[in-house]
Design an enzyme around this catalytic site. Structure first.
Site, short mmCIF file in Angstrom:
data_model
loop_
_atom_site.label_atom_id
_atom_site.label_comp_id
_atom_site.label_asym_id
_atom_site.label_seq_id
_atom_site.Cartn_x
_atom_site.Cartn_y
_atom_site.Cartn_z
N CYS A 23 47.35 78.70 43.04
CA CYS A 23 48.43 78.07 42.26
C CYS A 23 47.97 77.02 41.26
O CYS A 23 48.23 77.16 40.07
CB CYS A 23 49.46 77.47 43.21
SG CYS A 23 50.36 78.73 44.13
N LYS A 57 45.84 78.19 38.18
CA LYS A 57 46.59 79.16 37.37
C LYS A 57 47.79 78.51 36.69
O LYS A 57 48.06 78.74 35.52
CB LYS A 57 47.00 80.33 38.29
CG LYS A 57 48.39 80.88 38.10
CD LYS A 57 48.66 82.03 39.02
CE LYS A 57 49.76 81.81 40.03
NZ LYS A 57 51.07 81.49 39.50
N1 NAD Z 1 50.71 81.12 47.51
C1 NAD Z 1 51.39 80.00 47.42
O1 NAD Z 1 51.15 79.05 48.16
C2 NAD Z 1 52.52 79.87 46.42
C3 NAD Z 1 53.36 78.75 46.49
C4 NAD Z 1 54.40 78.63 45.60
C5 NAD Z 1 54.59 79.61 44.61
N2 NAD Z 1 53.75 80.69 44.56
C6 NAD Z 1 54.02 81.72 43.56
O2 NAD Z 1 54.69 82.81 44.21
C7 NAD Z 1 54.27 84.05 43.66
C8 NAD Z 1 53.65 84.91 44.75
O3 NAD Z 1 52.51 84.24 45.24
P1 NAD Z 1 51.71 84.81 46.51
O4 NAD Z 1 50.61 83.87 46.78
O5 NAD Z 1 52.67 85.16 47.58
O6 NAD Z 1 51.12 86.16 45.86
P2 NAD Z 1 50.42 87.37 46.60
O7 NAD Z 1 49.52 87.98 45.58
O8 NAD Z 1 49.87 86.92 47.90
O9 NAD Z 1 51.62 88.38 46.91
C9 NAD Z 1 52.28 89.14 45.95
C10 NAD Z 1 52.71 90.44 46.64
O10 NAD Z 1 53.61 91.13 45.78
C11 NAD Z 1 53.38 92.52 45.95
N3 NAD Z 1 53.95 93.25 44.80
C12 NAD Z 1 53.50 93.28 43.54
N4 NAD Z 1 54.32 94.05 42.78
C13 NAD Z 1 55.31 94.50 43.59
C14 NAD Z 1 56.46 95.31 43.41
N5 NAD Z 1 56.78 95.82 42.21
N6 NAD Z 1 57.23 95.56 44.49
C15 NAD Z 1 56.94 95.04 45.69
N7 NAD Z 1 55.88 94.25 45.93
C16 NAD Z 1 55.07 93.99 44.88
C17 NAD Z 1 51.86 92.61 46.06
O11 NAD Z 1 51.45 93.83 46.64
C18 NAD Z 1 51.57 91.40 46.95
O12 NAD Z 1 51.57 91.72 48.32
C19 NAD Z 1 53.30 83.70 42.53
O13 NAD Z 1 54.02 83.62 41.34
C20 NAD Z 1 52.80 82.33 42.92
O14 NAD Z 1 52.38 81.57 41.81
C21 NAD Z 1 52.74 80.84 45.46
#
Ligand code: NAD
Length: 443
Positions: free
Chosen positions: A256, A259
């Site tokens: 996070c 990015k």
């Molecule tokens: N990781 C964190 O701590 C955190 C905290 C706050 C916000 N975020 C934000 O949340 C979002 C997700 O982060 P994350 O760490 O969970 O990402 P991640 O990469 O771990 O998970 C994303 C998931 O989405 C799935 N995916 C992609 N396209 C898809 C579709 N069309 N249909 C269904 N599933 C699909 C992928 O296969 C993957 O499993 C990002 O924008 C990130 O910036 C993350």
């Protein structure tokens, strides 16, 4: 409410499990290979307490998994989108996963009345998709509900957030969003979608800046023999500053902060608005690993340069997660490999890394044996509890770089009792054997 969630990564899976245990009916959708494991109760990610809560949610009958967003969303009251938004080469957000999710819905001519975007997205994204969906004939509002969970304490953060930000532009959407979080006891901050999108980026940009400030001050402390831990504790009493998120170390990483800071810089460039404070925060962070490498070389100054062996303790970007995305440890290992240093690593949960040439050990004592230095890159509590006298005694050159100030006083005393041992901390003089203040848990 009946909720469909697209994406079962850190955010989507934690949200799915927590919404289900708080009484909603949830169907979470992802790729076949991920969903297969989830159906068997196996989270594909390492997050404390997640396996237990996943089993509880599945057992309650309120959480199911699927691979088809449109089919899962047919009877949903709301669709939550939690897909990834990684960085493109120019730093801006890669929106392909989000576009693919909306594309699937539009092709199937299925879209619930409310779409809740949870992914971190550029300012204006929700408005834009709201307009597209209306133009395509859908009666859908796209709201923004940023997620602030921290990996390592994601479940507690989701269930007991400091605040819930709801970005929407209609009373009907606001009412649905409030219903979603009716069982939560947290302040609700209701605002427009663009402001909500900005809040998420601004939060992460501020946290990155705070960490870089602490790291910059740590360097100055080293120059003047002051102790960054005392300095942070001292300034942290002032509520306007606060001591949280001020641990000096090897720099921020993870999926996070790097990015989102870059995405905000790209957003600034797109409208001709300079963001020099953020440029400086990134610059300070980018210097952490080269500076640590310089410390390593300084510690080896008297020794022949060739045939050196380094052991890294801690690989994940922070404790209590197995996530290696943008982990400073990987950048340090790469740098060492480039300079011909033989490297080995140990982490309490990480079992494979995307860096050929790094030996991964399952035992910290074996990992450190015959090394010329150990570098602590992640402040896993397990590392502080190791027998540091035993580690130092088994090393060929007993140098310990504590990149996170992870070792408590008693561990350092035992380490220094070994013949020739040298301890190199971060932001304070090596000679000052002081206990680490209780600032843990802020990352
Ligand atoms: N990781 C964190 O701590 C955190 C905290 C706050 C916000 N975020 C934000 O949340 C979002 C997700 O982060 P994350 O760490 O969970 O990402 P991640 O990469 O771990 O998970 C994303 C998931 O989405 C799935 N995916 C992609 N396209 C898809 C579709 N069309 N249909 C269904 N599933 C699909 C992928 O296969 C993957 O499993 C990002 O924008 C990130 O910036 C993350």
């Amino acid at each position: 409410m009946r909720i469909t969630i697209a994406g079962t990564g850190y955010v989507g899976l934690v949200a799915a499990v927590c919404l289900a245990v708080r009484g909603h009916d949830v169907v979470a959708v992802d790729r076949e290979e991920i969903v297969r494991g989830l159906k068997e109760g196996k989270p594909g990610i390492w997050e404390p307490g997640l396996d237990k809560l996943l089993a509880e949610a599945i057992g309650s009958g309120r959480l199911a998994f699927g691979t088809d967003i449109a089919r899962a969303a047919v009877h949903a009251d709301a669709l939550m989108i939690a897909v990834g938004t990684p960085s493109l080469a120019d730093g801006s957000a890669d929106m392909r996963q989000l576009r693919a999710a909306f594309g699937e819905l539009m092709r199937a001519r299925v879209c619930p009345k409310l779409v809740i975007v949870k992914s971190t997205v550029p300012i204006g994204t929700c408005e834009e998709w709201g307009t597209i969906l209306r133009r395509e004939g859908f009666d859908t509002e796209v709201a923004y509900n940023p997620e602030f969970m921290r990996q390592g304490s994601a479940i507690r953060d989701f269930l007991e957030p400091a605040r819930i930000v709801l970005g929407c532009d209609s009373p009907a959407a606001a009412e649905r969003l409030r219903r979603l979080y009716a069982a939560w006891n947290a302040p609700i901050h209701l605002c427009g979608r663009r402001s909500a999108e900005m809040i998420k980026y601004a939060s992460n940009a501020f946290l990155a800046t705070k960490l870089s400030f602490a790291n910059m001050m740590a360097d100055l402390c080293e120059g003047y023999g002051a102790d960054i831990r005392d300095v942070v504790a001292g300034i942290g009493f002032d509520k306007r500053i606060g001591g949280d998120y001020m641990q000096a170390g090897v720099g921020y990483g993870g999926s996070c902060l790097p990015k989102d800071l870059q995405a905000l810089q790209a957003a600034g460039r797109a409208v001709g608005c300079p963001l020099p404070l953020l440029d400086a925060a990134k610059q300070v962070n980018d210097r952490r690993i080269p500076a640590l490498f310089d410390k390593l070389l300084a510690a080896w100054e008297e020794l022949p340069r060739s045939g050196k062996r380094l052991t890294v303790f801690g690989l994940s970007f922070k404790p209590n997660t197995g996530d290696l995305r943008e982990a400073p440890a990987l950048a340090f290992l790469s740098m060492c490999l480039t300079h011909g240093i033989d490297v080995c690593a140990y982490d309490p949960v990480v079992r494979s890394i995307p860096l050929p040439g790094v030996q991964l050990a399952s035992d910290p004592y074996e990992a450190a044996a015959a090394s010329d230095a150990v570098a602590i890159m992640t402040e896993w509590p397990q590392l502080a509890a190791l027998d540091w006298h035993r580690i130092a005694s088994a090393m060929r050159t007993p140098v310990v770089l504590d990149g996170r100030n992870a070792l408590p006083k008693d561990a350092i005393v035992r380490l220094l009792a070994a013949s020739g041992a040298r301890y190199v901390p971060t932001g304070h003089p090596a000679s000052a054997l002081r206990p680490t203040p209780a600032l843990a848990g802020n990352m």
